[in-house]
Design a protein around this motif. Structure first.
Motif, mmCIF file in Angstrom:
data_model
loop_
_atom_site.group_PDB
_atom_site.id
_atom_site.type_symbol
_atom_site.label_atom_id
_atom_site.label_comp_id
_atom_site.label_asym_id
_atom_site.label_seq_id
_atom_site.Cartn_x
_atom_site.Cartn_y
_atom_site.Cartn_z
ATOM 1 N N GLU A 212 -6.132 0.673 -5.089
ATOM 2 C CA GLU A 212 -5.758 0.115 -3.796
ATOM 3 C C GLU A 212 -6.944 -0.005 -2.845
ATOM 4 O OE1 GLU A 212 -1.920 1.739 -2.176
ATOM 5 O OE2 GLU A 212 -2.211 3.163 -3.816
ATOM 6 N N MET B 284 0.833 -1.193 0.000
ATOM 7 C CA MET B 284 0.000 0.000 0.000
ATOM 8 C C MET B 284 0.875 1.253 0.000
ATOM 9 S SD MET B 284 -3.266 -0.728 -0.024
ATOM 10 C CE MET B 284 -4.283 -2.192 0.172
ATOM 11 N N THR B 285 0.484 2.235 -0.773
ATOM 12 C CA THR B 285 1.223 3.502 -0.806
ATOM 13 C C THR B 285 0.505 4.592 -0.030
ATOM 14 O OG1 THR B 285 0.128 4.190 -2.852
ATOM 15 C CG2 THR B 285 2.167 2.924 -3.075
ATOM 16 N N GLU C 104 -0.167 6.590 2.999
ATOM 17 C CA GLU C 104 0.474 6.886 4.272
ATOM 18 C C GLU C 104 -0.530 7.559 5.207
ATOM 19 O OE1 GLU C 104 4.021 9.120 3.696
ATOM 20 O OE2 GLU C 104 4.965 7.598 2.415
ATOM 21 N N PHE D 298 -7.747 2.902 6.583
ATOM 22 C CA PHE D 298 -6.301 2.729 6.606
ATOM 23 C C PHE D 298 -5.764 3.320 7.914
ATOM 24 C CE2 PHE D 298 -7.624 2.473 2.276
ATOM 25 C CZ PHE D 298 -6.777 1.548 1.679
ATOM 26 N N PRO E 9 -2.439 3.972 10.956
ATOM 27 C CA PRO E 9 -1.040 4.400 10.986
ATOM 28 C C PRO E 9 -0.033 3.256 10.990
ATOM 29 C CG PRO E 9 -2.336 5.663 12.561
ATOM 30 C CD PRO E 9 -3.218 4.551 12.068
ATOM 31 N N ASP E 10 -0.429 2.069 11.464
ATOM 32 C CA ASP E 10 0.516 0.957 11.511
ATOM 33 C C ASP E 10 0.663 0.241 10.176
ATOM 34 O OD1 ASP E 10 -1.839 -0.443 11.276
ATOM 35 O OD2 ASP E 10 -1.675 -1.524 13.185
ATOM 36 N N GLY E 11 0.018 0.760 9.143
ATOM 37 C CA GLY E 11 0.110 0.168 7.815
ATOM 38 C C GLY E 11 -0.980 -0.837 7.506
ATOM 39 N N SER E 12 -1.822 -1.163 8.487
ATOM 40 C CA SER E 12 -2.907 -2.106 8.251
ATOM 41 C C SER E 12 -4.102 -1.392 7.629
ATOM 42 C CB SER E 12 -3.317 -2.793 9.558
ATOM 43 O OG SER E 12 -3.843 -1.842 10.480
ATOM 44 N N ASN E 13 -5.003 -2.177 7.091
ATOM 45 C CA ASN E 13 -6.204 -1.610 6.488
ATOM 46 C C ASN E 13 -7.302 -2.649 6.523
ATOM 47 O OD1 ASN E 13 -6.492 -2.838 3.467
ATOM 48 N ND2 ASN E 13 -4.328 -2.637 4.032
ATOM 49 N N HIS F 24 -5.146 6.379 -5.974
ATOM 50 C CA HIS F 24 -5.295 5.255 -5.046
ATOM 51 C C HIS F 24 -6.520 4.378 -5.301
ATOM 52 C CE1 HIS F 24 -1.967 6.691 -2.679
ATOM 53 N NE2 HIS F 24 -2.544 7.868 -2.511
#
Length: 225
Positions: free
Chosen positions: A173, A1-2, A4, A181, A183-187, A170
């Protein structure tokens, strides 16, 4: 994922005309309040434009089939079938989505408030949220929104470019509305709800197979780190 996500933020890709995301956002806000995190966790609204993805306006018959199913998941929202003449059905909700992003330039809190007000105006009050004067009238009831600044932003289109660039960048995605989405990169897409469509999309109806509102408490805890 891009995509942020800043600390203390949940990014959500959604469309104001999505009933499932309206329930999801209501559940997210309630979970945030239970965690007493209103001042520690903000929601950043981004666009997932369903009418562009689908290549047609949201059909009234789709919502007629969805509302009896999704409405009971959050009865406090007061969802109703469309009460106005079918000719008043909004052929586009892009202007309403743009208004949310224009409000975001004022503050995330303003965008959050206007976004929910527009959703309830559509799903509960049967207002045509594609119309400029309706959007501004709805905004006038939001104490966090500077309506004059919003009107100027809509007249000049100042929020539209960034909103559409992010959507185009996006869209592949994003699985659908809502997609969160963290902050820890999970979604996660449409947390806690498993559903399927029974029959032809033009004539069938959705079936909720799983519903776990507690998924939003877990989402808030994860977002807070």
């Amino acid at each position: 994922m891009t995509i942020e996500v800043a600390p203390g933020t949940v990014v959500v890709y959604t469309d104001v005309a999505c009933a499932w995301s309206t329930v999801g956002l209501a559940r997210l806000y309630a979970a945030r309040e239970r965690a007493r995190a209103q001042d520690r966790l903000r929601v950043e609204h981004r666009l997932f434009l369903l009418e562009d993805i689908n290549r047609f306006p949201i059909p009234k018959r789709y919502l007629d089939a969805e509302i009896p199913v999704v409405g009971p998941l959050a009865p406090e929202l007061g969802f109703k079938p469309w009460q106005q003449d079918p000719s008043a059905w909004p052929v586009t909700v892009a202007p309403a989505n743009e208004a949310v992003h224009a409000a975001k330039a004022q503050s995330y809190a303003a965008a959050e408030q206007l976004d929910m007000a527009l959703r309830l105006a559509f799903f509960r009050d049967s207002r045509c949220i594609s119309l400029h004067h309706e959007i501004l009238d709805i905004a006038s009831g939001c104490d966090r929104v500077d309506t004059d600044a919003l009107a100027e932003a809509l007249d000049t289109g100042s929020a539209r470019g960034a909103m559409m660039r992010d959507y185009r960048e996006h869209r592949d995605e994003v699985q659908g509305s809502p997609h969160f989405f963290l902050p820890d990169g999970s979604n996660v897409h449409n947390p806690g709800i498993g559903l399927r469509w029974e029959g032809d999309p033009g004539a069938g109806y959705p079936v909720v197979e799983d519903d776990d509102p507690g998924a939003y408490d877990a989402l808030v805890r994860r977002a807070l780190g």
